[in-house]
Design an enzyme around this catalytic site. Structure first.
Site, mmCIF file in Angstrom:
data_model
loop_
_atom_site.group_PDB
_atom_site.id
_atom_site.type_symbol
_atom_site.label_atom_id
_atom_site.label_comp_id
_atom_site.label_asym_id
_atom_site.label_seq_id
_atom_site.Cartn_x
_atom_site.Cartn_y
_atom_site.Cartn_z
ATOM 1 N N CYS A 180 57.805 37.247 75.249
ATOM 2 C CA CYS A 180 58.749 38.171 76.122
ATOM 3 C C CYS A 180 59.884 37.462 76.564
ATOM 4 C CB CYS A 180 57.812 38.772 77.260
ATOM 5 S SG CYS A 180 56.684 39.940 76.872
ATOM 6 N N HIS A 206 61.671 41.167 81.591
ATOM 7 C CA HIS A 206 61.038 41.295 82.923
ATOM 8 C C HIS A 206 61.449 40.091 83.922
ATOM 9 C CE1 HIS A 206 58.280 37.900 82.239
ATOM 10 N NE2 HIS A 206 58.128 38.313 81.297
#
Length: 434
Positions: free
Chosen positions: A344, A325
């Site tokens: 992440c 992201h």
């Protein structure tokens, strides 16, 4: 994002096995260790290697850059050559430690600079023709920058703490690191595909690869040691522009609840709303934030510039609930130590990567992507064809003939504590992000 710890794969046992395999050459090293360094540099075994090196590669920082992917067709052969080269270095006595109490930089005249010159010459970052002296001149500065480029360090040409620590990792330790990573590379037997994304966790960067060439590289933020990014193989199936962010349970418990105890306006200020199991919104003022357990609610952040994923989320199949992201904290990409996420992977210039991923998806040009992000409307996009993605753990490689790169063993998988140079730097962040 919380995740299970990656499989240790090749770990301390492999490292120790490599040490045993060194065997006879270690004895030879001990015998040669007392030989003056000038003789080591001039040793015929080294001379042959240096001559080949000079013929193949420039001793500049720019020469380290390449469009060859880490896992390109020559990956294993180049690493095997690096193992051979470092075996020669070890058998010839290795390299000296650079001992200094002052910061070495251009213009300095110190005995430690002579040690530095010898270290750079033996490691292949400085030509033997530069000679041995106490002067830190432009040749030494360029050699230091080349060394820094090979070790993922800022190219300032100055011997600071991290450059000094990397310089002083012993040659036999680097050799074992190469052997460990050769096994990792050789373990990849499947066809990676014509187009794929590769995340090298310890290097904290991303490669978009097509036809065995790197189309683009992206600086990344990956998981800190307490919340590691997992090793995985998967396929990207979806890109979401202006995503909602749903906080995982671990971040709710470890980060958000403590922040709410300090500042009851934290959720509102960060556009995070609470929902129960029936999707009814819950007022944060009705929650006892000092209770022993965190509330069993959904914490969802609306799309915005301060959203934890900012403009973009890239989804791929995996059991760890991790993804790639964007981030509103772009300054983090300028940091040397980029091991700060909860598992992440944050990607710099993610819109370039998204455009490449969506290239074959009708109607999604770069202009359309930018216009959609500007609208603020959450928009999921299914890829016309799923793109393979690989999260790998490689701390040493050679994507270019005889130019060897090393990175910090941030998750301590290589079996030598001196290779985990930055592990102690990764403290729990004061902000919520994945």
């Amino acid at each position: 994002m919380p995740s299970e710890k990656p499989s240790r794969g090749t770990n301390r046992r492999t490292f120790l096995a490599s040490a045993a395999a060194l065997g006879a050459s270690s004895l030879a090293t001990a015998a040669v260790g007392q030989v003056p360094l000038e003789d080591v540099i001039g040793d015929r075994r080294r001379g042959n290697w240096d001559d080949q090196f000079d013929a193949k590669a420039s001793r500049t920082a720019a020469a380290v850059s390449t469009r060859n992917p880490i896992f390109g067709p020559g990956a294993s052969a180049n690493l095997q050559q690096a193992v051979y080269d470092y075996e020669t270095i070890v058998a010839s006595g290795g390299w000296p430690r650079v001992e200094t109490t002052v910061k070495l930089k251009i213009g300095v005249d110190e005995p430690a600079v002579a040690q530095l010159r010898k270290r750079l010459i033996i490691g292949g970052d400085l030509s033997r023709s530069a000679g041995i002296s106490n002067s830190y001149d432009s040749l030494v500065e360029e050699g230091v920058k080349r060394f820094q480029a090979r070790h993922g360090l800022p190219l300032d040409g100055v011997i600071g703490k991290f450059t000094l620590d990397a310089l002083n990792v012993a040659a036999d330790t680097r050799l074992m690191q190469l052997r460990t990573n050769l096994e990792r590379v050789n373990a990849i037997t499947e066809d990676l595909g014509q187009r794929y994304v590769m995340v090298n966790i310890p290097a904290a960067y991303i490669e978009a690869v097509e036809n065995n060439r790197v189309v683009s590289r992206h600086t990344a933020i990956v998981g800190r040691i307490s919340r590691q990014t997992p090793i995985l193989d998967s396929k990207v199936y979806n890109v979401i522009l202006n995503p909602y962010w749903t906080a995982p349970r671990s971040i709710i418990e470890k980060d958000i609840v403590p922040l709410m105890r300090k500042d009851p306006t934290y959720l509102t200020a960060n556009k995070i709303r609470l929902f129960d199991g029936k999707n009814n919104e819950v007022d944060p003022a009705t929650i006892d934030w000092n209770a022993e357990k965190a509330p069993n609610l959904i914490f969802r952040q609306d799309p915005s510039k301060i959203n934890a994923m900012a403009s973009t989320k890239i989804n791929f199949h995996n059991p760890y609930a991790v993804y790639m992201h964007d981030t509103p904290q772009q300054g983090l990409f300028n940091k040397q130590s980029r091991f700060e996420s909860s598992g992440c992977v944050r990607c710099q210039n993610i819109r370039d990567l998204s455009t490449w991923l969506l290239r074959d998806t009708p109607g999604w040009s770069r202009q359309k992507i930018e216009a959609t992000i500007k609208s603020g409307e959450s928009t999921p996009i299914e890829l016309a064809g799923q793109v393979p993605i690989y999260f790998k753990y490689v701390t040493a490689w050679s994507a270019k003939d005889r130019i060897v790169q090393f990175r910090d063993d941030i998750y301590q998988m290589d079996g030598a504590k001196e290779l985990a140079l930055q592990t102690g730097l990764n403290q729990e962040p004061a902000v919520v992000d994945n």
